[in-house]
Design an enzyme around this catalytic site. Structure first.
Site, PDB file in Angstrom:
ATOM      1  N   HIS A   1      -5.465  -3.156   6.466  1.00  0.00           N
ATOM      2  CA  HIS A   1      -5.075  -3.319   5.050  1.00  0.00           C
ATOM      3  C   HIS A   1      -6.371  -3.683   4.444  1.00  0.00           C
ATOM      4  O   HIS A   1      -6.717  -4.833   4.303  1.00  0.00           O
ATOM      5  CB  HIS A   1      -4.093  -4.389   4.859  1.00  0.00           C
ATOM      6  CG  HIS A   1      -3.848  -4.843   3.432  1.00  0.00           C
ATOM      7  ND1 HIS A   1      -3.322  -4.097   2.422  1.00  0.00           N
ATOM      8  CD2 HIS A   1      -4.345  -6.012   2.767  1.00  0.00           C
ATOM      9  CE1 HIS A   1      -3.202  -4.580   1.399  1.00  0.00           C
ATOM     10  NE2 HIS A   1      -3.635  -5.806   1.770  1.00  0.00           N
TER      11      HIS A   1
ATOM     12  N   ASP B   1       1.022  -1.149   0.203  1.00  0.00           N
ATOM     13  CA  ASP B   1       0.115   0.033  -0.111  1.00  0.00           C
ATOM     14  C   ASP B   1       0.950   1.118   0.057  1.00  0.00           C
ATOM     15  O   ASP B   1       0.414   2.194  -0.478  1.00  0.00           O
ATOM     16  CB  ASP B   1      -0.801  -0.155   1.134  1.00  0.00           C
ATOM     17  CG  ASP B   1      -1.817  -1.242   1.093  1.00  0.00           C
ATOM     18  OD1 ASP B   1      -2.325  -1.763   0.208  1.00  0.00           O
ATOM     19  OD2 ASP B   1      -1.778  -1.893   2.340  1.00  0.00           O
TER      20      ASP B   1
END
Length: 444
Positions: free
Chosen positions: A283, A255
């Site tokens: 996440h 990410d």
């Protein structure tokens, strides 16, 4: 991601026998049934021979078997050429090598591992003077694929790769490991609720936490990749009370890498000009890519990118949807870039963080300076001295916009925690994740 079943059959290693030539055979020992699988024809009748060891040649050719007085020496639970004893005295380079470290990888027959293992073995992760042993964990149905992985590692002639073990029992594979990279998890299929995925994968990570607690190095570093990785990491650490909770990480580095890429593209600069990038929280689609504290060429992002509407809306969405877009383009998940992000996450812990910079990783929240609820695994900004440890960054700005979004991700993780209370020792599970599906596109 690769499946990681909880079955516990044991795989023992190939062994060496001799006649006029060396032959390898592999014996698969399943449970207590003593069933055998020979990968090659049985060797010719053994004769009296001298001791066999293996040395790595100076010109990086394949390990060469050499004979000395004595008997054949083999290792248990190893694969092929890795069962030989290496004669390190014949290799000048090895005099400066560090002590070998043991690295366990679950889901080792999966696509992510297929990219990752060769990076680990090449020395590009832990350094050109760090020999390693790979301990590969799979399921009973993937054992032949694991043998194929081990064969490819053999054929790659990595001098730093000294051992490869394969098996299906975490209590055996995790023995004395210094690093555990937990990739294997059940993928979320069509129609599967997030709560069901939490329970199914939670059981896997509860068992692996118990195994690490029982047999791993007391200071083992654990990186959880299998999703939902934040809560899986929490389950794992709760089942490993003898291992410092600070040693557990949930992977949010992909990410972070995606966020840096999007900022660089928008600003018209190369990726290495973007620093101080933080991914806050889970996440999932509640993750918070932090443009407030990030910098481009040392300047605040908001000074470089004046399109603040894009920063507040388009930027976050582009990071969240990147994996789904990738699947639309070529029909595959982001296995290669996930493997790269695992490498980046490890290197951030074994390499000193550049002055003034930081990195993102999901870690235990107890004692955090941001006011985030304790007893969660939450992605936050960290720095490391390169010793495998880290410290949370204190000098970050959190405005109302950022705090509101961090609180949303925090609430989601608190709800997930209630769903797995039966796996963390916190009582009876109660699951209410709400109607919105926050699974990242590309992970279904």
């Amino acid at each position: 991601m690769a499946m990681s079943d909880l079955s516990t059959p044991k795989t023992t290693s190939p062994f060496l026998r001799s006649s006029s030539q060396l032959r390898l055979s592999s014996k698969l020992h399943l449970s207590n049934q003593f069933r055998h699988l020979h990968l090659l024809p049985p060797p010719l009748h053994a004769t009296s021979i001298s001791k066999i060891s293996c040395s790595v040649s100076q010109n990086n050719q394949a390990p060469v078997a050499v004979q000395e007085n004595g008997s054949v020496k083999t290792k248990k639970e190893c694969y092929g050429v890795f069962c030989l004893t290496y004669d390190l005295k014949a290799e000048e380079e090895t005099k400066s090598w560090k002590k070998m470290i043991n690295i366990a990888v679950s889901g080792a027959a999966g696509m992510i591992s297929n990219h990752l293992l060769f990076k680990l073995a090449s020395g590009s992760v832990f350094g050109p003077d760090q020999p390693i042993a790979l301990k590969l964990l799979g399921s009973e149905r993937s054992i032949q694929a694991l043998e194929g992985v081990a064969m490819e590692l053999e054929d790659s002639l990595f001098p730093l790769l000294r051992e490869v073990d394969i098996g299906t029992d975490p209590y055996e594979v995790f023995q004395d490991v210094d690093w555990a990279l937990l990739i294997g998890a059940k993928p979320r299929g069509p129609g599967m609720e997030r709560a069901a995925l939490l329970d199914i994968n939670g059981q896997i990570f509860a068992e692996q936490g118990k195994a690490l607690n029982a047999v791993a190095s007391p200071n083992v570093k654990v990186l959880v990749v299998g999703n939902p990785c934040n809560t899986n990491a929490l389950i794992c650490l709760k089942n490993a009370p003898n291992i410092p909770a600070k040693n557990f990480h949930a992977l949010t580095r992909l990410d972070e890498n995606r966020a840096k890429c999007q900022l660089a593209l928008k600003a018209g600069v190369f990726y290495d000009k973007v620093s101080n990038m933080t991914i806050w929280g889970n996440h999932s689609t509640t993750q918070v890519p932090d443009f407030l504290n990030a910098r481009i060429n040392g300047r605040p992002v908001k000074e470089v990118i004046t399109d603040h509407k894009w920063l507040e809306e388009g930027f976050t969405e582009s990071v969240q949807k990147r994996g789904g877009l990738l699947i639309q383009k070529w029909g595959r998940s982001s296995a290669a870039s996930t493997a790269v992000s695992i490498v980046d996450a490890i290197k951030s812990l074994v390499t000193p963080t550049p002055e003034g910079d930081w990195f993102s990783t999901g870690v235990y929240t107890n004692g955090n300076p941001y006011g985030i609820a304790e007893d969660l695994v939450f992605s936050m900004p960290c720095r490391s001295k390169g010793d495998g440890d880290y410290e949370l960054v204190k000098d970050v700005e959190i405005d109302d916009y950022l705090r509101k979004r961090i609180a949303k991700s925090e609430a989601e993780l608190l709800a997930e925690k209630k769903c797995v209370a039966h796996l963390t020792g916190d009582g009876i599970a109660f699951c209410d994740l709400g109607p919105v599906d926050t699974m990242l596109p590309g992970e279904v």
